[in-house]
Design a protein around this motif. Sequence first.
Motif, short mmCIF file in Angstrom:
data_model
loop_
_atom_site.label_atom_id
_atom_site.label_comp_id
_atom_site.label_asym_id
_atom_site.label_seq_id
_atom_site.Cartn_x
_atom_site.Cartn_y
_atom_site.Cartn_z
N GLU A 1 46.03 39.69 40.43
CA GLU A 1 46.21 38.59 39.49
C GLU A 1 45.20 38.68 38.34
N GLU A 2 44.11 39.41 38.55
CA GLU A 2 43.13 39.58 37.48
C GLU A 2 43.68 40.38 36.31
N ASP A 3 44.80 41.08 36.51
CA ASP A 3 45.45 41.80 35.40
C ASP A 3 45.79 40.85 34.25
N MET A 4 46.11 39.61 34.60
CA MET A 4 46.61 38.65 33.61
C MET A 4 45.48 37.86 32.94
N TRP A 5 44.27 38.00 33.44
CA TRP A 5 43.17 37.23 32.87
C TRP A 5 42.76 37.82 31.51
N LYS A 6 42.56 36.95 30.55
CA LYS A 6 42.13 37.38 29.22
C LYS A 6 40.75 36.84 28.85
N ARG A 7 40.42 35.69 29.41
CA ARG A 7 39.13 35.09 29.12
C ARG A 7 38.73 34.25 30.32
N VAL A 8 37.50 34.44 30.80
CA VAL A 8 37.05 33.72 32.00
C VAL A 8 35.64 33.20 31.78
N ARG A 9 35.29 32.19 32.56
CA ARG A 9 33.92 31.72 32.59
C ARG A 9 33.39 31.91 34.01
N ILE A 10 32.30 32.63 34.12
CA ILE A 10 31.67 32.89 35.41
C ILE A 10 30.30 32.24 35.38
N GLY A 11 30.12 31.23 36.22
CA GLY A 11 28.91 30.43 36.10
C GLY A 11 28.91 29.71 34.77
N THR B 1 36.55 36.75 44.72
CA THR B 1 37.48 36.34 45.76
C THR B 1 38.75 35.81 45.10
N THR B 2 39.86 36.50 45.32
CA THR B 2 41.13 36.12 44.68
C THR B 2 42.18 35.82 45.74
N ALA B 3 43.28 35.23 45.29
CA ALA B 3 44.35 34.84 46.21
C ALA B 3 45.50 35.83 46.21
N THR C 1 37.41 38.98 52.30
CA THR C 1 37.17 37.58 51.95
C THR C 1 38.41 37.03 51.24
N ALA C 2 38.96 35.93 51.75
CA ALA C 2 40.19 35.38 51.20
C ALA C 2 39.98 33.94 50.76
N LEU C 3 40.81 33.50 49.82
CA LEU C 3 40.75 32.13 49.33
C LEU C 3 41.58 31.21 50.21
N ALA C 4 41.06 30.02 50.46
CA ALA C 4 41.86 28.98 51.10
C ALA C 4 42.74 28.34 50.04
N PRO C 5 43.86 27.73 50.45
CA PRO C 5 44.75 27.07 49.47
C PRO C 5 43.99 26.08 48.61
N GLY C 6 44.14 26.21 47.28
CA GLY C 6 43.49 25.30 46.36
C GLY C 6 42.04 25.61 46.08
N GLU C 7 41.49 26.60 46.73
CA GLU C 7 40.07 26.93 46.53
C GLU C 7 39.89 27.68 45.22
N TYR D 1 32.60 50.08 29.15
CA TYR D 1 32.47 48.64 28.97
C TYR D 1 31.32 48.10 29.80
N PRO D 2 30.77 46.93 29.42
CA PRO D 2 29.57 46.43 30.08
C PRO D 2 29.73 46.10 31.56
N LEU D 3 30.88 45.52 31.97
CA LEU D 3 31.05 45.12 33.37
C LEU D 3 32.45 45.47 33.86
N LEU D 4 32.53 45.70 35.17
CA LEU D 4 33.81 45.94 35.83
C LEU D 4 34.00 44.90 36.91
N LEU D 5 35.15 44.24 36.90
CA LEU D 5 35.49 43.20 37.87
C LEU D 5 36.65 43.67 38.74
N ALA D 6 36.60 43.36 40.03
CA ALA D 6 37.70 43.67 40.94
C ALA D 6 37.93 42.50 41.87
N GLY D 7 39.18 42.31 42.28
CA GLY D 7 39.55 41.19 43.14
C GLY D 7 39.72 41.60 44.59
N THR D 8 39.32 40.72 45.50
CA THR D 8 39.41 41.04 46.93
C THR D 8 40.86 41.17 47.39
#
Length: 395
Positions: free
Chosen positions: A293-303, A287-289, A65-71, A250-257
């Motif tokens: 790039e998730e290495d650089m994330w420090k704080r996110v909002r999901i929903g 779904t990431t582009a 699954t891939a991101l479209a430009p600007g998505e 840790y409570p959750l593990l996130l990975a990027g496509t």
Amino acid sequence: SPNQWHSPSVAAGGAATHPMVKILVVAVGAGLTMAMIVARRRALAARALRDAAALPRTSADRGDTALAPGEAFRVDSVHVHPVKSLAGHRVAAAALDSYGLVGDRRFMVYRPNPAPRFVTQRQKARMALFAARTEVGAAGVSLELSWLPGPGPRELWGVSPFALPERLTCSLPSDAAGLSRVRVGIWDDEVDAYDVGDMAAQWISYWLQDRVRLCWMGPGFTRPVDERYTPDYARREGFKLPQVSFGDGYPLLLAGTASLRELNRRLTAAGANPVCMDRFRPNLVVTTAEPFEEDMWKRVRIGSVEYAVLKGCSRCKIPTIDQKTGIPAVMASESPSGFAEPNATLATFRKFNDSVYFGQNLVPLATTGQVREGDEVVVLETGDPTWDKCEVSSE
């Protein structure tokens, strides 16, 4: 004498054969025949497993699954693993509580002696062939365990008609009344949990072919996350550390496509087979582009829920085990890293402080809420990647 062997008759020109010799010959022949049958079954089972490993996976499994430009970033899939190191399952949505996703890694297999300690696919790759599901109600928790034999007829796996059932359901009261307490080790922690009972121990020991038992977090479970990686804003009321279940830390593990796509591109270029996302057992696939790039994330909002992204996830040998077949990859003799695939390829570009990394560990900043497939992921803060500050045990 009636208590002695009678001398056998001797045919003309022949030699007498003692009856005991005949018995020994028959016994040896029967033993060889059985050994040949077992060897044939194992060979056929191994072939069936190899065939199954070659089956195409879905695009979600492969991270296609891939991101479209600007998505916007979005949650591609949500996964819950009720029993640590057993197979997980995909869900459309999952609720949050004080430990992460409700029902995630609330049970754990352990060896009772000499000191109770956790068991994972690191020691028993066969654990990938077990599935678990839970239902939580007002009265308690229902856990359904299933042994998932590999592909092919059951007899290829030596399943006897007198074998235990391949499915077991355990019902546990919400207050853990009647359950025995057990203090069990998991990594550097010692935690108090509840033993699920002899029936579950007998069942999982039988199918896992090892003497083990099963424990449950139960009410009042405490296991704080590592304070070295936890920012002040991620602490709970009273400046207390967030809690984690039987997850690695840790409570959750996130990975990027996009990260999985890049890894598979490198694996294919090296002549190795691509792998599925389930090798890394994440809770949230986003779904990431761009790769990693998730290495650089420090704080996110999901929903509607915010999360602190604490550190990269250092990988053990579990990603080298095919989660559909329970077969570990074999390390190539020329592997300079000393790892089997895909860890060997990860080591060529994702090795930091002697560990390889894939995915990011998260702590939710709320103890209620939900995460759903399709939720938008908004990056609120970025920064330099965080890796382990010390050497990670391989257990």
